[in-house]
Design a protein around this motif. Structure first.
Motif, PDB file in Angstrom:
ATOM      1  N   LYS A 141      -2.730  13.976   8.065  1.00 30.40           N
ATOM      2  CA  LYS A 141      -4.530  13.158   8.384  1.00 30.40           C
ATOM      3  C   LYS A 141      -4.043  10.851   8.086  1.00 30.40           C
ATOM      4  CE  LYS A 141      -8.680  11.864   9.946  1.00 30.40           C
ATOM      5  NZ  LYS A 141      -8.656  11.879  11.057  1.00 30.40           N
ATOM      6  N   VAL A 142      -3.913  11.754   6.182  1.00 30.74           N
ATOM      7  CA  VAL A 142      -3.419  10.167   5.710  1.00 30.74           C
ATOM      8  C   VAL A 142      -2.056   9.476   7.106  1.00 30.74           C
ATOM      9  CG1 VAL A 142      -2.853   8.933   3.858  1.00 30.74           C
ATOM     10  CG2 VAL A 142      -4.112  10.484   3.848  1.00 30.74           C
ATOM     11  N   GLN A 143      -0.988  10.498   6.898  1.00 27.32           N
ATOM     12  CA  GLN A 143       0.415  10.490   7.525  1.00 27.32           C
ATOM     13  C   GLN A 143      -0.059   9.443   9.166  1.00 27.32           C
ATOM     14  OE1 GLN A 143       2.901  12.876   7.304  1.00 27.32           O
ATOM     15  NE2 GLN A 143       3.756  12.120   5.919  1.00 27.32           N
ATOM     16  N   GLN A 144      -1.574  10.350   9.886  1.00 24.93           N
ATOM     17  CA  GLN A 144      -1.509  10.054  11.099  1.00 24.93           C
ATOM     18  C   GLN A 144      -2.377   8.794  10.620  1.00 24.93           C
ATOM     19  OE1 GLN A 144      -4.578  12.734  12.641  1.00 24.93           O
ATOM     20  NE2 GLN A 144      -5.137  11.409  14.181  1.00 24.93           N
ATOM     21  N   LEU A 145      -3.156   8.028   9.897  1.00 30.96           N
ATOM     22  CA  LEU A 145      -4.132   7.162   9.789  1.00 30.96           C
ATOM     23  C   LEU A 145      -3.211   6.234   9.344  1.00 30.96           C
ATOM     24  CD1 LEU A 145      -7.476   8.443   7.223  1.00 30.96           C
ATOM     25  CD2 LEU A 145      -7.350   7.557   9.871  1.00 30.96           C
ATOM     26  N   ASN A 146      -2.162   6.234   8.681  1.00 35.47           N
ATOM     27  CA  ASN A 146      -0.929   5.369   8.635  1.00 35.47           C
ATOM     28  C   ASN A 146       0.290   5.140   9.686  1.00 35.47           C
ATOM     29  OD1 ASN A 146      -1.342   4.328   5.379  1.00 35.47           O
ATOM     30  ND2 ASN A 146      -0.299   6.213   5.225  1.00 35.47           N
ATOM     31  N   THR A 147      -0.282   4.930  10.862  1.00 30.96           N
ATOM     32  CA  THR A 147       0.307   5.079  12.009  1.00 30.96           C
ATOM     33  C   THR A 147      -0.098   3.366  12.110  1.00 30.96           C
ATOM     34  OG1 THR A 147       0.685   7.023  13.217  1.00 30.96           O
ATOM     35  CG2 THR A 147       1.270   5.698  14.586  1.00 30.96           C
ATOM     36  N   GLY A 148       1.370   2.421  12.805  1.00 21.52           N
ATOM     37  CA  GLY A 148       1.351   1.321  12.472  1.00 21.52           C
ATOM     38  C   GLY A 148       0.662   0.413  11.627  1.00 21.52           C
ATOM     39  N   ARG A 149       0.575   1.177  10.377  1.00 19.26           N
ATOM     40  CA  ARG A 149       0.067  -0.011   9.101  1.00 19.26           C
ATOM     41  C   ARG A 149       1.202  -0.067   8.143  1.00 19.26           C
ATOM     42  NH1 ARG A 149      -5.983  -0.134   7.578  1.00 19.26           N
ATOM     43  NH2 ARG A 149      -6.783   1.764   8.948  1.00 19.26           N
ATOM     44  N   LYS A 150       1.133  -1.393   7.702  1.00 15.17           N
ATOM     45  CA  LYS A 150       2.191  -2.011   7.248  1.00 15.17           C
ATOM     46  C   LYS A 150       1.914  -1.463   5.618  1.00 15.17           C
ATOM     47  CE  LYS A 150       3.859  -5.379  10.363  1.00 15.17           C
ATOM     48  NZ  LYS A 150       3.934  -6.841  10.152  1.00 15.17           N
ATOM     49  N   ASN A 173      -1.321  -2.707   4.973  1.00 15.05           N
ATOM     50  CA  ASN A 173      -2.189  -2.186   4.569  1.00 15.05           C
ATOM     51  C   ASN A 173      -2.514  -0.881   5.278  1.00 15.05           C
ATOM     52  OD1 ASN A 173      -1.235  -1.874   7.009  1.00 15.05           O
ATOM     53  ND2 ASN A 173      -2.508  -2.651   8.748  1.00 15.05           N
ATOM     54  N   LYS A 174      -1.103  -0.406   4.320  1.00 15.74           N
ATOM     55  CA  LYS A 174      -0.715   1.425   4.029  1.00 15.74           C
ATOM     56  C   LYS A 174      -1.987   2.172   3.256  1.00 15.74           C
ATOM     57  CE  LYS A 174       2.820   4.934   3.961  1.00 15.74           C
ATOM     58  NZ  LYS A 174       4.540   4.397   4.656  1.00 15.74           N
ATOM     59  N   TYR A 175      -2.553   2.783   3.538  1.00  7.85           N
ATOM     60  CA  TYR A 175      -2.567   3.920   2.631  1.00  7.85           C
ATOM     61  C   TYR A 175      -2.136   4.572   1.627  1.00  7.85           C
ATOM     62  CZ  TYR A 175      -6.980   3.382   6.073  1.00  7.85           C
ATOM     63  OH  TYR A 175      -8.219   2.823   6.016  1.00  7.85           O
ATOM     64  N   ASP A 176      -2.291   4.597  -0.108  1.00  6.21           N
ATOM     65  CA  ASP A 176      -1.546   5.318  -1.144  1.00  6.21           C
ATOM     66  C   ASP A 176      -1.641   7.230  -0.226  1.00  6.21           C
ATOM     67  OD1 ASP A 176      -0.319   6.315  -2.509  1.00  6.21           O
ATOM     68  OD2 ASP A 176      -1.562   5.130  -4.224  1.00  6.21           O
ATOM     69  N   LEU A 177      -1.070   7.727  -0.249  1.00 10.61           N
ATOM     70  CA  LEU A 177      -0.608   8.776   0.448  1.00 10.61           C
ATOM     71  C   LEU A 177      -0.771   9.801  -1.286  1.00 10.61           C
ATOM     72  CD1 LEU A 177      -0.647  11.520   1.721  1.00 10.61           C
ATOM     73  CD2 LEU A 177       1.949  11.689   2.006  1.00 10.61           C
ATOM     74  N   GLN A 178       0.356   9.169  -2.477  1.00  6.40           N
ATOM     75  CA  GLN A 178       0.009  10.369  -3.217  1.00  6.40           C
ATOM     76  C   GLN A 178      -1.213  10.352  -4.325  1.00  6.40           C
ATOM     77  OE1 GLN A 178       1.974  11.479  -5.425  1.00  6.40           O
ATOM     78  NE2 GLN A 178       1.534  12.076  -6.185  1.00  6.40           N
ATOM     79  N   ASN A 179      -2.437   9.193  -4.082  1.00  2.37           N
ATOM     80  CA  ASN A 179      -3.507   8.478  -4.289  1.00  2.37           C
ATOM     81  C   ASN A 179      -4.656   9.481  -4.288  1.00  2.37           C
ATOM     82  OD1 ASN A 179      -6.218   7.326  -4.375  1.00  2.37           O
ATOM     83  ND2 ASN A 179      -5.432   6.675  -6.572  1.00  2.37           N
ATOM     84  N   ASN A 194     -14.265  15.200  -1.311  1.00  2.00           N
ATOM     85  CA  ASN A 194     -13.815  14.045  -1.007  1.00  2.00           C
ATOM     86  C   ASN A 194     -12.842  13.257  -1.525  1.00  2.00           C
ATOM     87  OD1 ASN A 194     -15.038  11.898   1.205  1.00  2.00           O
ATOM     88  ND2 ASN A 194     -16.225  10.929  -0.206  1.00  2.00           N
ATOM     89  N   ILE A 195     -11.942  12.615  -0.396  1.00  2.00           N
ATOM     90  CA  ILE A 195     -10.812  11.556  -0.348  1.00  2.00           C
ATOM     91  C   ILE A 195     -11.625  10.018  -0.077  1.00  2.00           C
ATOM     92  CG2 ILE A 195      -8.477  11.286  -0.200  1.00  2.00           C
ATOM     93  CD1 ILE A 195      -9.312  14.528  -2.190  1.00  2.00           C
ATOM     94  N   THR A 196     -11.417   9.312  -1.063  1.00  2.00           N
ATOM     95  CA  THR A 196     -11.759   8.168  -0.937  1.00  2.00           C
ATOM     96  C   THR A 196     -10.186   7.639  -1.259  1.00  2.00           C
ATOM     97  OG1 THR A 196     -13.971   7.764  -1.880  1.00  2.00           O
ATOM     98  CG2 THR A 196     -13.014   6.058  -1.571  1.00  2.00           C
ATOM     99  N   LEU A 197     -10.264   7.055   0.451  1.00  2.00           N
ATOM    100  CA  LEU A 197      -8.533   6.514   0.716  1.00  2.00           C
ATOM    101  C   LEU A 197      -8.490   4.888   0.002  1.00  2.00           C
ATOM    102  CD1 LEU A 197      -7.662   7.452   4.440  1.00  2.00           C
ATOM    103  CD2 LEU A 197      -6.618   8.123   2.335  1.00  2.00           C
TER     104      LEU A 197
END
Length: 473
Positions: A141-150, A173-179, A194-197
């Motif tokens: 899910k996070v990798q999908q949301l990170n598509t196109g983000r830097k 603006n890339k989401y922190d997957l490890q977090n 509930n994960i807060t990105l």
């Protein structure tokens, strides 16, 4: 109206106040002690464990309540469901009760708190497979949301031109997957996760990390190293060695392009690899060999860069270039660095005259064997290559394998084999050969090897040694 007056003697009044204060103090102590005992043994009002309300309960009561719950575990990312398990009962056993006592201590506050707090407790028999599936779902899910983000770019220190500067960070603006994964692990055991990105944060220019990089790079400035090549000294400064440097993850990273200019000058003066040699033949005539061949050495730009930058780091003032040489062919370490006699060839070598079809074997300047040979057939595919080569290795007996001019394969047994090229040319006996004339090589030569009669091949084999130069002209 009746006015009543009370009259206290001075001593009586003081006693009354004293007893009143003491009573109030005792009452406060009793109330505080009672409150403390209650706080230590009961969860605060708005505390939940695995999203089950346990406010006001003891650790045992909370354990029994949570133990009896059932339902599906749901994982949300920013309040959007990404994974849900089947409904099941909480997998707690009596062995897990102590964890609730620890949770009680963790949430303890001296005064009652109304702060909403959810504590996660994993049972010993926790379903790890389910958590792993949840991690995969979350990661996707996070990798999908990170598509196109830097991704952000960390700030870092850099050395260049005797100066150390700081390159500022660049936010992304890339989401922190490890977090996100850490949040999942911390809430493992809860029925609602509930994960807060959060966005990845770069290392800032004023961070301890960058300050340490700056400190380490400043150590490079103003250093000098003496580079010793065949007894000649070259005094080099940091600027002549290092074009650019960074310090990351506890290691220096160098660009030593600046050093290549210095290495080129040194090689032009000292190196022998890929250069023609001046050579005095058996007859006393001086010739110049071709630049072909594999014998010789040169300073490796990469090795020199590594050794000189290490010297700067370690504070050493001198480096010996003999550890930085390289060669080519079978032995890539380089040959002949310490050889200065006979124009770098030395006094022990094999000499082959293609025109005379004759070979000469020298040991310590003395010719120990002279013999007729047959070299490669005089065509482009089979000519014995001219140049200065070296004996790669020796084998006795051996089988020579290859292809004939008509494409057929051959496998020839020999008693003595001393190759000097990677293409398969070498000295060997040729028991199958009948034509040993001076002109045999013109149309009936070998595939490039030096054929020798069996009667002398053994002596030649023993007169040769590994890494010995072979001059062919």
């Amino acid at each position: 109206n009746v006015i009543i007056y009370f009259r206290f003697e001075e001593g009586t009044m003081h006693s009354y106040i004293k007893y009143w204060i003491a009573g109030i103090g005792a009452l406060l102590i009793i109330m505080i002690a009672g409150m403390t005992v209650h706080q230590k043994n009961h969860f605060n009002k708005n505390v939940t464990i695995n999203n089950v309300a346990v406010g006001g309960l003891t650790a045992k009561q909370a354990f029994e309540k949570v133990k009896g719950t059932s339902g599906a575990t749901k994982v949300y990312v920013d309040n959007k469901l990404v994974y849900q398990t089947k409904s099941m009962k909480a997998n707690f056993s009596n062995n897990d009760e102590q964890k609730f006592n620890q949770a009680l201590k963790k949430q303890f506050t001296f005064l009652p708190s109304h702060k909403a707090t959810n504590l996660s407790i994993k049972p010993d028999n926790f379903d790890q497979d389910s958590l792993n599936i949840a991690k995969n779902k979350l990661t996707n899910k996070v990798q999908q949301l990170n598509t196109g983000r830097k991704a952000p770019v960390d700030a870092y220190a850099v050395y260049q031109n005797e100066k150390v500067s700081i390159v500022p960070a660049v936010k992304g603006n890339k989401y922190d997957l490890q977090n996100a994964v850490n949040q999942l692990n911390n809430q493992a055991g809860s029925t609602k996760i509930n994960i807060t990105l959060h966005k990845e944060q770069p290392i800032a220019a004023n961070s301890k990390t960058v300050k340490n990089e700056e400190k380490q790079l400043n150590k490079l400035k103003g250093k000098k190293v003496t580079y010793l090549v065949q007894n000649e000294k070259y005094n080099l400064t940091t600027n002549q060695i290092i074009t650019r440097a960074t310090y990351q993850n506890g290691k220096y990273h160098f660009d030593t392009t600046a050093l290549n200019k210095q290495v080129k000058k040194i090689n032009e003066k000292h190196a022998t690899l890929d250069k023609p040699f001046k050579f005095k033949t058996h007859s006393g005539a001086e010739i110049t060999t071709t630049a072909n061949g594999s014998y010789g050495w040169k300073i490796s730009e990469k090795k020199a860069g590594n050794s000189l930058t290490k010297a700067i780091i370690d504070g050493r003032q001198e480096v010996d270039g003999k550890y930085d040489i390289e060669g080519k062919g079978y032995n890539t370490a380089g040959l002949g660095y310490n050889v200065t006699s006979n124009n770098g060839i030395g006094d022990t070598y094999a000499e082959v005259s293609l025109a005379d079809q004759r070979a000469y074997f020298y040991k310590d300047g003395k010719c120990v064997l002279e013999t007729d040979i047959v070299s490669g057939t005089n065509n482009e595919g089979n000519k014995t290559p001219k140049g200065v080569w070296y004996i790669m290795y020796q084998q006795s007996p051996s089988v020579l394998r290859g292809q004939n001019d008509d494409g057929s394969s051959y496998a020839s047994k020999v008693n003595y084999w001393s190759p000097f090229t990677l293409t398969g040319c070498g000295f060997h006996d040729a028991s199958w050969r009948h034509n040993w004339s001076k002109t045999a090589y013109l149309s009936d030569g070998s595939h490039g090897c030096i054929n020798m009669q069996p009667s002398v091949a053994g002596q030649a084999f023993h007169d040769l040694k590994q890494n010995e130069p072979v001059i062919i002209y």
